[in-house]
Scaffold this motif. Structure first.
Motif, PDB file in Angstrom:
ATOM      1  N   SER A   1     -42.947  19.486  80.859  1.00  9.58           N
ATOM      2  CA  SER A   1     -44.395  19.659  80.769  1.00  9.58           C
ATOM      3  C   SER A   1     -45.174  18.496  81.388  1.00  9.58           C
ATOM      4  O   SER A   1     -46.338  18.655  81.746  1.00  9.58           O
ATOM      5  CB  SER A   1     -44.820  19.828  79.301  1.00  9.58           C
ATOM      6  N   THR A   2     -44.531  17.335  81.536  1.00  6.86           N
ATOM      7  CA  THR A   2     -45.227  16.177  82.123  1.00  6.86           C
ATOM      8  C   THR A   2     -45.302  16.254  83.641  1.00  6.86           C
ATOM      9  O   THR A   2     -46.141  15.610  84.262  1.00  6.86           O
ATOM     10  CB  THR A   2     -44.523  14.859  81.744  1.00  6.86           C
ATOM     11  N   GLY A   3     -44.387  17.016  84.252  1.00  2.03           N
ATOM     12  CA  GLY A   3     -44.342  17.089  85.710  1.00  2.03           C
ATOM     13  C   GLY A   3     -43.747  15.849  86.345  1.00  2.03           C
ATOM     14  O   GLY A   3     -43.738  15.719  87.578  1.00  2.03           O
TER      15      GLY A   3
ATOM     16  N   GLY B   1     -37.427   3.332  79.957  1.00  2.00           N
ATOM     17  CA  GLY B   1     -36.980   4.309  78.963  1.00  2.00           C
ATOM     18  C   GLY B   1     -38.030   5.394  78.754  1.00  2.00           C
ATOM     19  O   GLY B   1     -37.710   6.577  78.642  1.00  2.00           O
ATOM     20  N   GLY B   2     -39.301   4.963  78.721  1.00  2.00           N
ATOM     21  CA  GLY B   2     -40.397   5.926  78.588  1.00  2.00           C
ATOM     22  C   GLY B   2     -40.496   6.838  79.793  1.00  2.00           C
ATOM     23  O   GLY B   2     -40.792   8.041  79.664  1.00  2.00           O
ATOM     24  N   GLN B   3     -40.238   6.301  80.979  1.00  2.00           N
ATOM     25  CA  GLN B   3     -40.260   7.117  82.195  1.00  2.00           C
ATOM     26  C   GLN B   3     -39.191   8.203  82.140  1.00  2.00           C
ATOM     27  O   GLN B   3     -39.441   9.361  82.514  1.00  2.00           O
ATOM     28  CB  GLN B   3     -40.039   6.229  83.423  1.00  2.00           C
ATOM     29  N   LEU B   4     -37.989   7.841  81.673  1.00  2.00           N
ATOM     30  CA  LEU B   4     -36.910   8.829  81.579  1.00  2.00           C
ATOM     31  C   LEU B   4     -37.269   9.945  80.605  1.00  2.00           C
ATOM     32  O   LEU B   4     -36.989  11.122  80.858  1.00  2.00           O
ATOM     33  CB  LEU B   4     -35.609   8.157  81.126  1.00  2.00           C
ATOM     34  N   GLN B   5     -37.898   9.571  79.484  1.00  2.00           N
ATOM     35  CA  GLN B   5     -38.307  10.582  78.516  1.00  2.00           C
ATOM     36  C   GLN B   5     -39.262  11.589  79.153  1.00  2.00           C
ATOM     37  O   GLN B   5     -39.154  12.800  78.933  1.00  2.00           O
ATOM     38  CB  GLN B   5     -38.987   9.919  77.317  1.00  2.00           C
ATOM     39  N   LYS B   6     -40.189  11.079  79.954  1.00  2.00           N
ATOM     40  CA  LYS B   6     -41.151  11.963  80.607  1.00  2.00           C
ATOM     41  C   LYS B   6     -40.481  12.817  81.679  1.00  2.00           C
ATOM     42  O   LYS B   6     -40.838  13.981  81.880  1.00  2.00           O
ATOM     43  CB  LYS B   6     -42.304  11.145  81.192  1.00  2.00           C
TER      44      LYS B   6
ATOM     45  N   ASN C   1     -49.663  16.387  81.537  1.00  2.00           N
ATOM     46  CA  ASN C   1     -49.116  16.465  82.903  1.00  2.00           C
ATOM     47  C   ASN C   1     -49.817  15.510  83.863  1.00  2.00           C
ATOM     48  O   ASN C   1     -49.889  15.760  85.059  1.00  2.00           O
ATOM     49  CB  ASN C   1     -49.213  17.892  83.423  1.00  2.00           C
ATOM     50  N   PHE C   2     -50.308  14.398  83.331  1.00  2.00           N
ATOM     51  CA  PHE C   2     -51.028  13.410  84.145  1.00  2.00           C
ATOM     52  C   PHE C   2     -50.155  12.900  85.302  1.00  2.00           C
ATOM     53  O   PHE C   2     -50.605  12.786  86.440  1.00  2.00           O
ATOM     54  CB  PHE C   2     -51.480  12.247  83.258  1.00  2.00           C
ATOM     55  N   ILE C   3     -48.883  12.616  84.997  1.00  2.00           N
ATOM     56  CA  ILE C   3     -47.974  12.122  86.036  1.00  2.00           C
ATOM     57  C   ILE C   3     -47.775  13.186  87.113  1.00  2.00           C
ATOM     58  O   ILE C   3     -47.796  12.887  88.310  1.00  2.00           O
ATOM     59  CB  ILE C   3     -46.616  11.717  85.436  1.00  2.00           C
TER      60      ILE C   3
ATOM     61  N   SER D   1     -49.078  -4.144  87.388  1.00  2.00           N
ATOM     62  CA  SER D   1     -48.370  -3.277  86.437  1.00  2.00           C
ATOM     63  C   SER D   1     -49.313  -2.525  85.504  1.00  2.00           C
ATOM     64  O   SER D   1     -48.895  -1.588  84.816  1.00  2.00           O
ATOM     65  CB  SER D   1     -47.373  -4.098  85.612  1.00  2.00           C
ATOM     66  N   VAL D   2     -50.582  -2.928  85.466  1.00  2.00           N
ATOM     67  CA  VAL D   2     -51.551  -2.206  84.641  1.00  2.00           C
ATOM     68  C   VAL D   2     -51.645  -0.750  85.097  1.00  2.00           C
ATOM     69  O   VAL D   2     -51.746   0.175  84.287  1.00  2.00           O
ATOM     70  CB  VAL D   2     -52.945  -2.878  84.695  1.00  2.00           C
ATOM     71  N   SER D   3     -51.578  -0.536  86.398  1.00  2.00           N
ATOM     72  CA  SER D   3     -51.654   0.829  86.932  1.00  2.00           C
ATOM     73  C   SER D   3     -50.498   1.684  86.436  1.00  2.00           C
ATOM     74  O   SER D   3     -50.695   2.823  85.989  1.00  2.00           O
ATOM     75  CB  SER D   3     -51.649   0.792  88.466  1.00  2.00           C
ATOM     76  N   SER D   4     -49.266   1.163  86.517  1.00  2.00           N
ATOM     77  CA  SER D   4     -48.113   1.948  86.074  1.00  2.00           C
ATOM     78  C   SER D   4     -48.153   2.174  84.568  1.00  2.00           C
ATOM     79  O   SER D   4     -47.711   3.219  84.081  1.00  2.00           O
ATOM     80  CB  SER D   4     -46.807   1.244  86.469  1.00  2.00           C
ATOM     81  N   SER D   5     -48.721   1.217  83.829  1.00  2.00           N
ATOM     82  CA  SER D   5     -48.858   1.375  82.375  1.00  2.00           C
ATOM     83  C   SER D   5     -49.791   2.530  82.055  1.00  2.00           C
ATOM     84  O   SER D   5     -49.548   3.312  81.135  1.00  2.00           O
ATOM     85  CB  SER D   5     -49.372   0.083  81.737  1.00  2.00           C
ATOM     86  N   ILE D   6     -50.883   2.650  82.813  1.00  2.00           N
ATOM     87  CA  ILE D   6     -51.814   3.764  82.621  1.00  2.00           C
ATOM     88  C   ILE D   6     -51.119   5.083  82.932  1.00  2.00           C
ATOM     89  O   ILE D   6     -51.259   6.069  82.205  1.00  2.00           O
ATOM     90  CB  ILE D   6     -53.066   3.590  83.508  1.00  2.00           C
ATOM     91  N   LEU D   7     -50.347   5.113  84.007  1.00  2.00           N
ATOM     92  CA  LEU D   7     -49.656   6.334  84.423  1.00  2.00           C
ATOM     93  C   LEU D   7     -48.719   6.835  83.333  1.00  2.00           C
ATOM     94  O   LEU D   7     -48.552   8.043  83.148  1.00  2.00           O
ATOM     95  CB  LEU D   7     -48.879   6.074  85.717  1.00  2.00           C
ATOM     96  N   MET D   8     -48.119   5.908  82.580  1.00  2.00           N
ATOM     97  CA  MET D   8     -47.143   6.276  81.560  1.00  2.00           C
ATOM     98  C   MET D   8     -47.768   6.464  80.179  1.00  2.00           C
ATOM     99  O   MET D   8     -47.081   6.794  79.224  1.00  2.00           O
ATOM    100  CB  MET D   8     -46.059   5.188  81.461  1.00  2.00           C
TER     101      MET D   8
END
Length: 448
Positions: free
Chosen positions: A347-349, A337-342, A201-203, A174-181
């Motif tokens: 602009s995040t893509g 919840g953070g994923q939905l916001q993005k 726009n990292f994602i 899950s560290v990877s997904s945490s970095i992505l977000m």
């Protein structure tokens, strides 16, 4: 057979979530003596696969696996039963019940989703415990294979110190997904800490690159197999582990890859570990900087024996697993919840990664694993709960908004207004469904 296993997991998980979600509406409706006309797994457009009427409720399985529903008397829902709504309200109907009872009925589904997710996480903590590597023990840092991550400033050999201010004590997937977000990552490079600001726009960049890994463990160069056209069949054997190339000590694959890249088209000497004995070899590097071999892997116990990593298994008693599971559920809820916001921020893509049923299907593995199955089901339960809380008419959240308005203002929206709102909400849902599943089709066509 792999397709059958994958499909079985997908349908079992989806069916479980739908039935329990609808039970969340059904049970309080029954408690408040509200008539439930239908209880369906999947949609019965035109016809049902199975159906049986018990008491006042028809239970069935539809043929269209896009969800499920309960049809509650006197409620404006996806059935758009205008004939019933035109008749005088009856005591057993949803519209005749006090607002607070209707609110509980509407919140029942998402409440069950969240409770189910937390129960699963608690059960998993008790059954499987936690399996991780202490972050401080990653003395040689992490492996970065994604150009987008490298461009952002994280490199192979870096040690992840914190993500958005949260210290990383355990290295888990899950560290990877945490970095992505995240927005900020602190890394340790050669003994010095450095703060990296990730682009907005990292994602989106990550999705465009179409590479799964963000960061992962650095792994040894293990020979998994040899290609038919490999010129190193006489020198190399399956399960060989490289420890030296061209006179340079090699511990990880990324180190070996750099040496091979620098020696394209040459013959170089090396040493491999073969059945725990060092064996000298001479290999021919092709024009692409390859040896004509596939990359193999080592099991965790072998990685430990060879001194690469120390894995920690932490088990919990039943009562210890409760706070652990609750914490995992809470973190997953916050992360989603953070994923939905993005996703809703163009602009995040992140919207490029929105997927439909094919995306959910592909999350499940080709082999059966109860641990993976329950982990995915818990996540999907949270996703279903959060999505249903969105303030869109036709979703539970839309009904809740109207009920809260009624309870606060003392004014009930007219049936005509609710019918129109339902139609607008239905249109929005169809649009979202077409976009999500259209994304799946697009990715399948272009190979992303």
């Amino acid at each position: 057979m792999e397709i059958v296993i994958k499909l079985s997991q997908f349908l079992l998980s989806l069916s479980l979530l739908i039935i329990l979600h609808e039970l969340g509406h059904f049970i309080p409706a029954k408690i408040f003596k509200t008539r439930v006309e239908k209880f369906y797994l999947f949609f019965d457009v035109k016809f049902s696969l199975l159906k049986k009427k018990i008491g006042e409720t028809e239970y069935g399985i539809g043929w269209l696996p896009l969800g499920g529903y309960v049809k509650i008397s006197g409620m404006i829902d996806e059935s758009m039963d205008k004939e019933q709504m035109a008749l005088p309200p009856q005591p057993w109907e949803f519209r005749s019940k006090p607002a607070w009872q209707r609110l509980i009925i509407m919140l029942g589904g998402v409440t069950v989703n969240f409770i189910l997710a937390f129960i699963i996480y608690i059960g998993m903590a008790y059954a499987y415990g936690d399996y991780y590597i202490k972050n401080e023990s990653l003395k040689d840092g992490i492996w970065v294979t994604n150009p987008v991550v490298e461009k952002a400033g994280i490199k192979t050999g870096d040690k992840i110190v914190s993500i958005d201010g949260k210290k990383i004590d355990r290295f888990v997937p899950s560290v990877s997904s945490s970095i992505l977000m995240s927005k900020k990552v602190v890394i340790n490079r050669n003994g010095e800490e450095k703060e990296i600001d990730l682009p907005v726009n990292f994602i989106g960049q990550f999705i465009d690159e179409n590479k799964k890994n963000i960061i992962t463990l650095r792994m040894p160069f293990v020979v998994g197999g040899l290609a038919d056209n490999s010129k190193n069949k006489e020198q190399l054997k399956e399960k060989d582990i490289f420890v030296s190339l061209n006179g340079i000590s090699v511990k990880y694959f990324d180190q070996a890859a750099a040496i091979l890249e620098a020696n394209k088209g040459k013959k170089i000497n090396g040493i491999v570990l073969r059945k725990l004995k060092e064996t000298p070899i001479t290999v021919e590097v092709n024009a692409q900087g390859k040896l004509g071999v596939s990359l193999g892997s080592l099991k965790e116990d072998n990685l430990e024996k060879l001194g690469y990593y120390k894995f920690t298994q932490e088990n919990y008693s039943f009562f210890e697993s409760i706070p652990v599971g609750i914490e995992k559920g809470k973190n997953q809820l916050i992360e989603y919840g953070g994923q939905l916001q993005k996703i809703f921020n163009p602009s995040t893509g992140a919207y490029k990664g929105v997927g439909g049923f094919a995306a959910i299907y592909n999350v499940f593995p080709n082999s059966w694993s109860w641990e993976v199955f329950w982990s995915i089901t818990a996540l999907l339960s949270i996703m279903l709960g959060v999505m249903n809380l969105l303030p869109i008419p036709a979703l539970d959240g839309g009904h809740v908004i109207f009920l809260l308005y009624e309870m606060i203002s003392g004014k009930k929206p007219s049936d005509k207004f609710l019918e129109n709102a339902q139609m607008v909400g239905f249109f929005l849902l169809i649009t979202l469904l077409l976009f999500a599943n259209g994304n799946d089709i697009y990715k399948a066509i272009v190979g992303k």
